[in-house]
Design an enzyme around this catalytic site. Structure first.
Site, PDB file in Angstrom:
ATOM      1  N   SER A 168     -45.707 -29.597  44.884  1.00  0.00           N
ATOM      2  CA  SER A 168     -44.440 -28.872  45.065  1.00  0.00           C
ATOM      3  C   SER A 168     -44.496 -27.792  46.134  1.00  0.00           C
ATOM      4  CB  SER A 168     -44.004 -28.256  43.731  1.00  0.00           C
ATOM      5  OG  SER A 168     -43.663 -29.274  42.801  1.00  0.00           O
ATOM      6  N   GLU A 176     -96.083  -1.693  83.447  1.00  0.00           N
ATOM      7  CA  GLU A 176     -96.098  -3.050  83.985  1.00  0.00           C
ATOM      8  C   GLU A 176     -96.143  -3.108  85.510  1.00  0.00           C
ATOM      9  OE1 GLU A 176     -96.481  -5.731  82.329  1.00  0.00           O
ATOM     10  OE2 GLU A 176     -96.138  -5.042  80.273  1.00  0.00           O
TER      11      GLU A 176
END
Length: 688
Positions: free
Chosen positions: A365, A95
């Site tokens: 409960s 690149e």
């Protein structure tokens, strides 16, 4: 020999000076523009380098549990030190060979590209450096126009002026597009090769570095031949750049590469948990919601993937696919408050509504331990006696309340607190709530961590006000943690893409009850699985006691629409709710069994690899052997005994005066079995 005349010299100098002045005249604007440009980019300062990044969620041991992708794109930011040198060398070679020698622009490449464009009569060749490409990835669209090139030059100059080459290269490698929705070298490495960018080989790196030139055309998934041709170009560039030799290039090209073609992240686990984490990120962690969407954070959570897998497994195994019953489940470490597993429903795909954190249902409960904690503080003991029989309570002449025991079974005589807890006697609970004062239950529940609205009414003892699964589990953790409450924690820390910690949550502990009361309450809740406390019915945990192989405490609870169990060992607290979303009544024979079975199998599975731990007995607690029916000290007249714990000074001092039995260790036969027909006895056995 030719003689140079003075007049000729003057004429030559005159022409030379003319050219110099002309050159200066035309150069001056260029110099001025250049100076203005330098001043301009310095005034603008460094451009922000914010890039949409995928936020990753980690469980314990840094295992990845999920991700949040911005705009459906895979983006992961990694430091340059966490990238293979091969991919760095390959990228620079193909690149931008002179990357370390220019200041953002490669003038030789620009000149060559310009000549090519002039010959073709169009923009056909690029000369962008890595810096220019990075600026384009960050700020600009990819159109090949002169105006875009000018903007790109400005951004590139600003980047070069304010960031190091390492910063630029790191940014480029983390933003370049590699195809198939993958931005950055880490996402691409995970997608194509199933490994981190740090572990890329030369062969893999050279193949990967060639993709950005044309992510579709050079994709090794779509066209391997094109990708291999491009790989050869990359390897030749690396040889020309002196980072590898010809032999290495040939070997790299010939080395087979396994292409996976999918992200290596596991299928998203704990979606309900992840939703809760994202809610915290956006609403409680002090982070900008927009940043959460695209910030690339690394979120280290408390989730244990193994426990989550077990939780999901037992929910799936227990509830048939044909049932529409739903589930909410939380497993939590009582020492730290860390949420280890969470199930918010049967299917996140079908419904993202989290029944573990968002739903509020009547706990039945399972609310009684808060009542009995308050009662212990008011002088009750495990041997405290109250009569279990049908009872109507009045609040004024017009307002009356008649609680019922499950199945309308009653002892019709006095029972101990230990038995009342174990068999879940409702009359005992309502009497206790009224005797100690209904405000005491509300206060104690709030102290333990219940945040939902409560009312000081007699029926609150039976869990008639809706609460959430998470707050119930957190409240029970107080009993498991010697009276200390650790606030529920989902996130340990959040790290941004640069590696800086932006949020951290430590363990938040608060002492809410004395250790003695927590321990005695735990001992009472252990009785739920101890059939020596059977009375007019079996203890409510009898049906799953065979799965319990270590000290475990818990409490079941049910209403017509809800079924609960919350229980714990010293290392883990787990709560399970099952029911229907829209108030459908639970089926008598099937629906009421799911919560206990899920809980018991999960706890056994979750604790299988952990050492057996005892609940630590604090000072100020004494243990004595008592007769379960009378609550008095056991002797030869009442040889059946159970070790029971009391706050020091409240333990019984009198001995039982019952009749001796031939087998003192025999488990008590529930009195209800003697009073019921065979069908009622079978039904009672099934439920317990």
């Amino acid at each position: 020999m030719e003689i140079i005349k003075v007049e000729d010299l003057r004429k030559t100098w005159k022409w030379a000076w003319l050219w110099i002045r002309t050159l200066l005249l035309f150069s001056l604007p260029v110099l001025v523009l250049g100076l203005i440009f330098l001043i301009y980019i310095n005034v603008l300062g460094p451009p922000p380098l914010k890039v949409p990044q995928t936020t990753v969620f980690y469980g314990t041991n840094n295992a990845i549990i999920g991700e949040h992708e911005p705009l459906g794109q895979n983006r992961f930011w990694v430091k340059l030190d966490d990238v293979s040198p091969h991919i760095i060398d390959a990228t620079i070679a193909v690149e931008d060979r002179r990357f370390y020698n220019h200041h953002g622009f490669d003038y030789k490449r620009i000149a060559g590209a310009l000549l090519a464009d002039i010959k073709a009569g169009a923009k056909v060749q690029g000369a962008s450096t890595i810096t220019q490409q990075y600026s384009r990835n960050l700020f600009l669209d990819p159109d090949k126009t002169w105006s875009r090139k000018l903007k790109e030059a400005v951004y590139a100059a600003r980047i070069e002026a304010n960031y190091t080459k390492e910063d630029i290269l790191q940014g480029y490698l983390n933003t370049i597009y590699y195809g198939h929705g993958n931005y950055g070298v880490e996402a691409a490495s995970q997608y194509y090769f199933g490994k981190t960018a740090k572990d890329l080989s030369l062969s893999e790196s050279s193949l990967l570095a060639g993709i950005p030139k044309g992510p579709t055309y050079y994709s090794p998934i779509r066209n391997l031949d094109n990708a291999k041709d491009r790989q050869q170009i990359v390897l030749d560039a690396m040889v020309a750049n002196g980072v590898i030799n010809k032999k290495q290039a040939v070997e790299a090209y010939r080395t087979p590469v396994e292409i996976i073609g999918k992200a290596s992240l596991p299928e998203e686990a704990a979606s309900y948990f992840q939703d809760e984490v994202e809610y915290i990120l956006k609403n409680k962690a002090g982070l900008d919601p927009d940043l959460v969407q695209l910030g690339g954070f690394h979120v280290y959570t408390t989730l244990d993937p193994k426990l989550q897998e077990k939780a999901d497994h037992w929910v799936e195994q227990t509830i048939p696919n044909t049932s529409s019953i739903q589930v909410g489940m939380v497993a939590l470490d009582p020492k730290t408050g860390d949420v280890k597993a969470m199930v918010g429903g049967r299917s996140y795909k079908d419904s993202s509504y989290n029944r573990a954190t968002q739903a509020r249902r009547a706990p039945g409960s399972t609310f009684k331990p808060f009542l009995y904690t308050a009662a212990l503080k008011k002088g009750y003991t495990p041997s405290s006696l109250l009569r279990s029989e049908p009872t109507t309570f009045y609040e004024g002449e017009e307002n009356q309340y008649t609680p019922e025991n499950f199945g309308n079974y009653y002892a019709n005589e006095e029972i101990t607190l230990a038995q009342a807890v174990a068999v879940s006697d409702n009359v005992y609970a309502v009497k206790t709530n009224i005797f100690i004062g209904t405000d005491e239950l509300v206060k104690t529940a709030k102290d333990l961590g219940i945040k939902s609205d409560l009312s000081p009414i007699p029926s609150l003892a039976l869990g008639t006000k809706p609460v959430g699964v998470l707050e119930m589990v957190s409240a029970y953790s107080v009993f498991a943690n010697n009276g200390e409450r650790s606030a529920p924690r989902f996130i340990k820390k959040i790290v941004d893409y640069k590696g800086d910690v932006v949020y951290e949550q430590g363990v938040q502990k608060e002492k809410v009850i004395e250790p003695e009361y927590a321990f005695v309450m735990t001992d009472l809740l252990r009785g739920v699985f101890d059939e020596r406390l059977n009375d007019y019915t079996r203890v409510t945990g009898a049906s799953v006691k065979g799965l319990i192989d270590r000290p475990t405490a818990g409490k079941t609870g049910s209403t017509n629409y809800d079924n609960w169990i919350v229980g714990y060992t010293p290392q883990l607290v787990t709560g399970v709710w099952t029911g229907y979303d829209k108030g459908k009544t639970l089926h008598e024979f099937n629906d009421v069994l799911y919560s206990k079975n899920i809980w018991a199998h999960f706890m056994k599975d979750a604790m299988a690899d952990r050492p057996i731990a005892q609940f630590p007995k604090p000072e100020g607690v004494v243990g004595v052997y008592v007769n379960p029916d009378s609550g008095l000290l056991s002797n030869e007249h009442c040889p059946q005994k159970r070790l029971s714990y009391y706050i020091a000074g409240t333990e019984p001092t009198s001995y039982c005066e019952g009749q001796a039995t031939e087998n003192p260790e025999k488990i008590t036969t529930p009195k209800a079995k003697q009073k019921q027909g065979i069908f009622k006895r079978m039904w009672n056995w099934l439920l317990n």
